[in-house]
Design a protein around this motif. Structure first.
Motif, PDB file in Angstrom:
ATOM      1  N   SER A 290      -2.607   4.800 -15.478  1.00  0.00           N
ATOM      2  CA  SER A 290      -1.376   5.092 -14.757  1.00  0.00           C
ATOM      3  C   SER A 290      -1.716   5.561 -13.356  1.00  0.00           C
ATOM      4  CB  SER A 290      -0.565   6.140 -15.491  1.00  0.00           C
ATOM      5  OG  SER A 290      -1.216   7.383 -15.387  1.00  0.00           O
ATOM      6  N   SER A 291      -0.704   5.580 -12.497  1.00  0.00           N
ATOM      7  CA  SER A 291      -0.940   6.009 -11.129  1.00  0.00           C
ATOM      8  C   SER A 291      -1.392   7.463 -11.071  1.00  0.00           C
ATOM      9  CB  SER A 291       0.304   5.801 -10.281  1.00  0.00           C
ATOM     10  OG  SER A 291       1.378   6.531 -10.817  1.00  0.00           O
TER      11      SER A 291
ATOM     12  N   LEU B  65      -7.063   1.693   0.853  1.00  0.00           N
ATOM     13  CA  LEU B  65      -7.739   0.608   0.149  1.00  0.00           C
ATOM     14  C   LEU B  65      -6.747  -0.221  -0.658  1.00  0.00           C
ATOM     15  CD1 LEU B  65     -10.383  -0.776  -0.669  1.00  0.00           C
ATOM     16  CD2 LEU B  65     -10.618   0.928  -2.466  1.00  0.00           C
ATOM     17  N   LYS B  66      -5.860   0.458  -1.363  1.00  0.00           N
ATOM     18  CA  LYS B  66      -4.849  -0.226  -2.177  1.00  0.00           C
ATOM     19  C   LYS B  66      -3.967  -1.122  -1.305  1.00  0.00           C
ATOM     20  CE  LYS B  66      -1.388   2.238  -3.379  1.00  0.00           C
ATOM     21  NZ  LYS B  66      -0.492   3.233  -4.003  1.00  0.00           N
ATOM     22  N   GLU B  67      -3.544  -0.611  -0.154  1.00  0.00           N
ATOM     23  CA  GLU B  67      -2.700  -1.395   0.746  1.00  0.00           C
ATOM     24  C   GLU B  67      -3.444  -2.611   1.296  1.00  0.00           C
ATOM     25  OE1 GLU B  67      -1.339   1.496   3.584  1.00  0.00           O
ATOM     26  OE2 GLU B  67       0.152   2.305   2.189  1.00  0.00           O
ATOM     27  N   ALA B  68      -4.724  -2.438   1.623  1.00  0.00           N
ATOM     28  CA  ALA B  68      -5.521  -3.561   2.131  1.00  0.00           C
ATOM     29  C   ALA B  68      -5.712  -4.624   1.051  1.00  0.00           C
ATOM     30  CB  ALA B  68      -6.878  -3.057   2.631  1.00  0.00           C
ATOM     31  N   ILE B  69      -5.982  -4.192  -0.169  1.00  0.00           N
ATOM     32  CA  ILE B  69      -6.157  -5.134  -1.278  1.00  0.00           C
ATOM     33  C   ILE B  69      -4.852  -5.862  -1.553  1.00  0.00           C
ATOM     34  CG2 ILE B  69      -6.581  -5.318  -3.769  1.00  0.00           C
ATOM     35  CD1 ILE B  69      -8.636  -2.996  -3.360  1.00  0.00           C
TER      36      ILE B  69
ATOM     37  N   GLN C  23      -1.525  -2.571 -10.785  1.00  0.00           N
ATOM     38  CA  GLN C  23      -1.852  -3.956 -10.481  1.00  0.00           C
ATOM     39  C   GLN C  23      -3.177  -4.058  -9.732  1.00  0.00           C
ATOM     40  OE1 GLN C  23       1.258  -6.403  -8.803  1.00  0.00           O
ATOM     41  NE2 GLN C  23       2.812  -5.128  -9.761  1.00  0.00           N
ATOM     42  N   VAL C  24      -3.390  -3.203  -8.739  1.00  0.00           N
ATOM     43  CA  VAL C  24      -4.646  -3.233  -7.979  1.00  0.00           C
ATOM     44  C   VAL C  24      -5.810  -2.864  -8.892  1.00  0.00           C
ATOM     45  CG1 VAL C  24      -5.941  -2.156  -6.094  1.00  0.00           C
ATOM     46  CG2 VAL C  24      -3.569  -2.867  -5.734  1.00  0.00           C
ATOM     47  N   TYR C  25      -5.611  -1.868  -9.742  1.00  0.00           N
ATOM     48  CA  TYR C  25      -6.655  -1.478 -10.697  1.00  0.00           C
ATOM     49  C   TYR C  25      -7.032  -2.661 -11.596  1.00  0.00           C
ATOM     50  CZ  TYR C  25      -8.972   1.003 -14.511  1.00  0.00           C
ATOM     51  OH  TYR C  25      -9.866   1.409 -15.458  1.00  0.00           O
ATOM     52  N   ALA C  26      -6.030  -3.354 -12.140  1.00  0.00           N
ATOM     53  CA  ALA C  26      -6.284  -4.508 -13.014  1.00  0.00           C
ATOM     54  C   ALA C  26      -6.981  -5.628 -12.250  1.00  0.00           C
ATOM     55  CB  ALA C  26      -4.972  -5.012 -13.615  1.00  0.00           C
ATOM     56  N   TYR C  27      -6.553  -5.870 -11.020  1.00  0.00           N
ATOM     57  CA  TYR C  27      -7.165  -6.905 -10.182  1.00  0.00           C
ATOM     58  C   TYR C  27      -8.636  -6.578  -9.928  1.00  0.00           C
ATOM     59  CZ  TYR C  27      -8.313  -9.452  -5.889  1.00  0.00           C
ATOM     60  OH  TYR C  27      -8.934 -10.232  -4.934  1.00  0.00           O
ATOM     61  N   LEU C  28      -8.918  -5.335  -9.543  1.00  0.00           N
ATOM     62  CA  LEU C  28     -10.306  -4.944  -9.272  1.00  0.00           C
ATOM     63  C   LEU C  28     -11.159  -5.035 -10.533  1.00  0.00           C
ATOM     64  CD1 LEU C  28      -9.781  -1.889  -6.917  1.00  0.00           C
ATOM     65  CD2 LEU C  28     -10.667  -4.144  -6.298  1.00  0.00           C
ATOM     66  N   LYS C  29     -10.609  -4.591 -11.642  1.00  0.00           N
ATOM     67  CA  LYS C  29     -11.356  -4.646 -12.903  1.00  0.00           C
ATOM     68  C   LYS C  29     -11.687  -6.087 -13.278  1.00  0.00           C
ATOM     69  CE  LYS C  29     -11.169  -3.093 -17.683  1.00  0.00           C
ATOM     70  NZ  LYS C  29     -10.391  -2.383 -18.690  1.00  0.00           N
ATOM     71  N   GLU C  30     -10.694  -6.959 -13.195  1.00  0.00           N
ATOM     72  CA  GLU C  30     -10.915  -8.369 -13.540  1.00  0.00           C
ATOM     73  C   GLU C  30     -11.896  -9.021 -12.572  1.00  0.00           C
ATOM     74  OE1 GLU C  30      -8.152 -12.307 -13.643  1.00  0.00           O
ATOM     75  OE2 GLU C  30      -7.360 -10.531 -14.661  1.00  0.00           O
ATOM     76  N   THR C  31     -11.760  -8.717 -11.297  1.00  0.00           N
ATOM     77  CA  THR C  31     -12.645  -9.293 -10.293  1.00  0.00           C
ATOM     78  C   THR C  31     -14.087  -8.829 -10.503  1.00  0.00           C
ATOM     79  OG1 THR C  31     -10.847  -9.422  -8.692  1.00  0.00           O
ATOM     80  CG2 THR C  31     -13.088  -9.485  -7.805  1.00  0.00           C
TER      81      THR C  31
END
Length: 68
Positions: free
Chosen positions: A3-4, A22-26, A54-62
Motif C-alpha cells: 500500500s502507499s 521518482l514515482k512521477e518520472a516513472i 502501480q509504480v511498485y508493481a511496474y518496478l517489481k516486474e521490470t
C-alpha cells in the motif's frame, strides 16, 4: 500488493520527496504508460490502484524480467 503507506513508513521527509519525484518520472515514462495499457487490456488491473502501487508493481516486474 504494497500500500502507499508502506512507502512512507520509516522514511524521512527527504526520502519521501525522492520517492515522489521518482514515482512521477516513472509514471511519465513511455515504458510505464505502455505497461499500464497492457495491464488494463489484459484485465490484470481489475480494480483501480493508486499510483504508488502501480509504480511498485511496474518496478517489481521490470526488475524480475531483468534478473532473468
Amino acid at each position: 500488493m504494497a500500500s502507499s503507506t508502506a512507502f512512507s513508513s520509516g522514511q524521512t521527509g527527504e526520502d519521501r520527496e525522492v520517492w515522489i519525484s521518482l514515482k512521477e518520472a516513472i509514471a511519465a515514462s513511455s515504458g510505464f504508460r505502455r505497461w499500464q495499457a497492457e495491464k488494463m487490456v489484459s484485465d490484470v488491473l481489475l480494480e483501480p490502484k493508486d499510483l504508488d502501487e502501480q509504480v511498485y508493481a511496474y518496478l517489481k516486474e521490470t526488475l524480475n524480467t531483468l534478473a532473468y
